[in-house]
Design an enzyme around this catalytic site. Sequence first.
Site, PDB file in Angstrom:
ATOM      1  N   GLU A  73       1.306  -0.662  -4.994  1.00 25.87           N
ATOM      2  CA  GLU A  73       0.737   0.501  -5.249  1.00 25.87           C
ATOM      3  C   GLU A  73       1.362   1.778  -5.347  1.00 25.87           C
ATOM      4  O   GLU A  73       1.339   2.186  -4.250  1.00 25.87           O
ATOM      5  CB  GLU A  73      -0.687   0.331  -4.280  1.00 25.87           C
TER       6      GLU A  73
ATOM      7  N   ASP B 208       0.688  -1.122   0.023  1.00 25.49           N
ATOM      8  CA  ASP B 208      -0.021  -0.019   0.131  1.00 25.49           C
ATOM      9  C   ASP B 208       0.986   1.132  -0.099  1.00 25.49           C
ATOM     10  O   ASP B 208       1.872   1.318   0.601  1.00 25.49           O
ATOM     11  CB  ASP B 208      -0.530   0.055   1.001  1.00 25.49           C
TER      12      ASP B 208
END
Length: 546
Positions: free
Chosen positions: A272, A210
């Site tokens: 990401e 993330d």
Amino acid sequence: MPQTTPAAAATGWWTEAAIYQIYPRSFADSNGDGIGDLPGITARLDHLKELGVDAIWLSPFYPSPQADAGYDVADYRGVEPLFGTLADADQLIAQAHTRGLRVIVDLVPNHTSSAHQWFQAALAAGPGSTERQRYVFRDGRGPDGAEPPNDWQSVFGGPAWTRVADGQWYLHLFDTAQPDLNWDNPQVSTEFLDVLRFWLDRGVDGFRVDVAHGLIKQADLADWQEPQEILSGQEADKPRPPMWDQDGVHTIYRDWRRLLDSYPGERILVAEAWVEPAERLARYVRPDEMHQAFNFEYLLAAWTAPAQYAVITRSLQATDAVGAPTTWVLSNHDVVRHASRLGLPVGTPRPIGIGIGDQQPDAATGLRRARAATLLMLALPGSAYLYQGEELGLPEHTTMPDEARQDPTWERSGHTQRGRDGCRVPIPWEADAPSYGFGPTDASWLPQPPVWAEYALDRQRDVPGSTYEMYRTALRLRRTHGLGRGTLQWLSSGDEVLTFRNGDVVVLTNFGAAAVDVPPGKLLHSSGPLDESGRVPTDVTVWVEG
């Protein structure tokens, strides 16, 4: 763009895999509390095997106060009781493996929850302590330190700094309950290497990382004086934001890659990283760093032939230069579902959620374009990610009552951005069951729109022409014809039609108003029916063997 000399191409399962994202809260609820859980996922694994994907990616299921739906992690080595137990996680991994499905879990290294024991210790220890050095604490500006240390804004809206009782401020690029870690501190690096080992030892096949582009901040924390966006993309002659895509992140991922390479079974790292241009994004997937990076520039591209041609060409050139696959994606838990996004007029700015009173997408146009876009994407060489429910053609819930919203974006933006709840609604499995088969009761943590009955899996399975069967056929043909490991050769690119060859398959997408001829050869698949003359209508993609 100048031609590049490709690096040696990577090999491995991930280079051509179709990977399915599961948002645990909204996939399947085993106990009727209205929140999806790990046993619910395990019970639905046969659906994913039948669909034809190669792996699953699980959004966070760790212990968390759920201030940001689990992306505020309080303990990286456990399971949130809402979702089950560590034994349930072990069972899910084992059952997926017995079906030939690999398992990727989310890792959230940019920030912890404010409930994490490290942050609680930092608050207790005070300024100058070793505990505070694990996070980004600073004194404020102004004579009494009452102004934030800089002008950075939170991605969710409002200032990116919060003041604590002793007068210092801590950085949170997202919610106040998500304090940013200080990755210049060796304790942080050591901790996350140990977290990686914990899950690798439990058998996971990789990690989706993330906010992978956010871990390192510019050392001087300089003012930015620009609106905050998670996307770091800038024109080549403009500076990058001081909080995104700093070169120091690559040292972290080289360390992680060495660790993963020490384990058997081709474990992977997925970034990401909201990074533009494509050449900057490609740095994350150099041979000694990550294996994949989501192609968000592709996700954001306009539904026109020139825009699609440009982003596909640019993406392939950039990743070919470092010997990595391109990783295609159209929807995820952070963006409006593409069946709705593509139903807005071409050129509409990307909305951060859609609600009552907002411009509403055209549902029929959106689904037709979404099917065409998916068939285009699944024919491209590289890896493809699917988001739960898109195989059903699910649209965004665009009429959700605002009082039902839970995404912190809604409140922190002063009710100017609806946020991401509309793409996170529990998905429908059975049209006539409670909660459309999401769980054994009518409970659902976000309201499901009544129209979703028509999208339920049991209304689409074995129905010719349904979106579900279109996906199943596409994934089967993608594997049979080796499209993921192929190469792209453009055959034509105009203002209205794209045509390319990948191996023995010719792919045509019609963006224009007038129907066009099907390329010569055997029609393998189509995103929609041909017209009465056997030609390809607007917003339809066909695959032809020839």
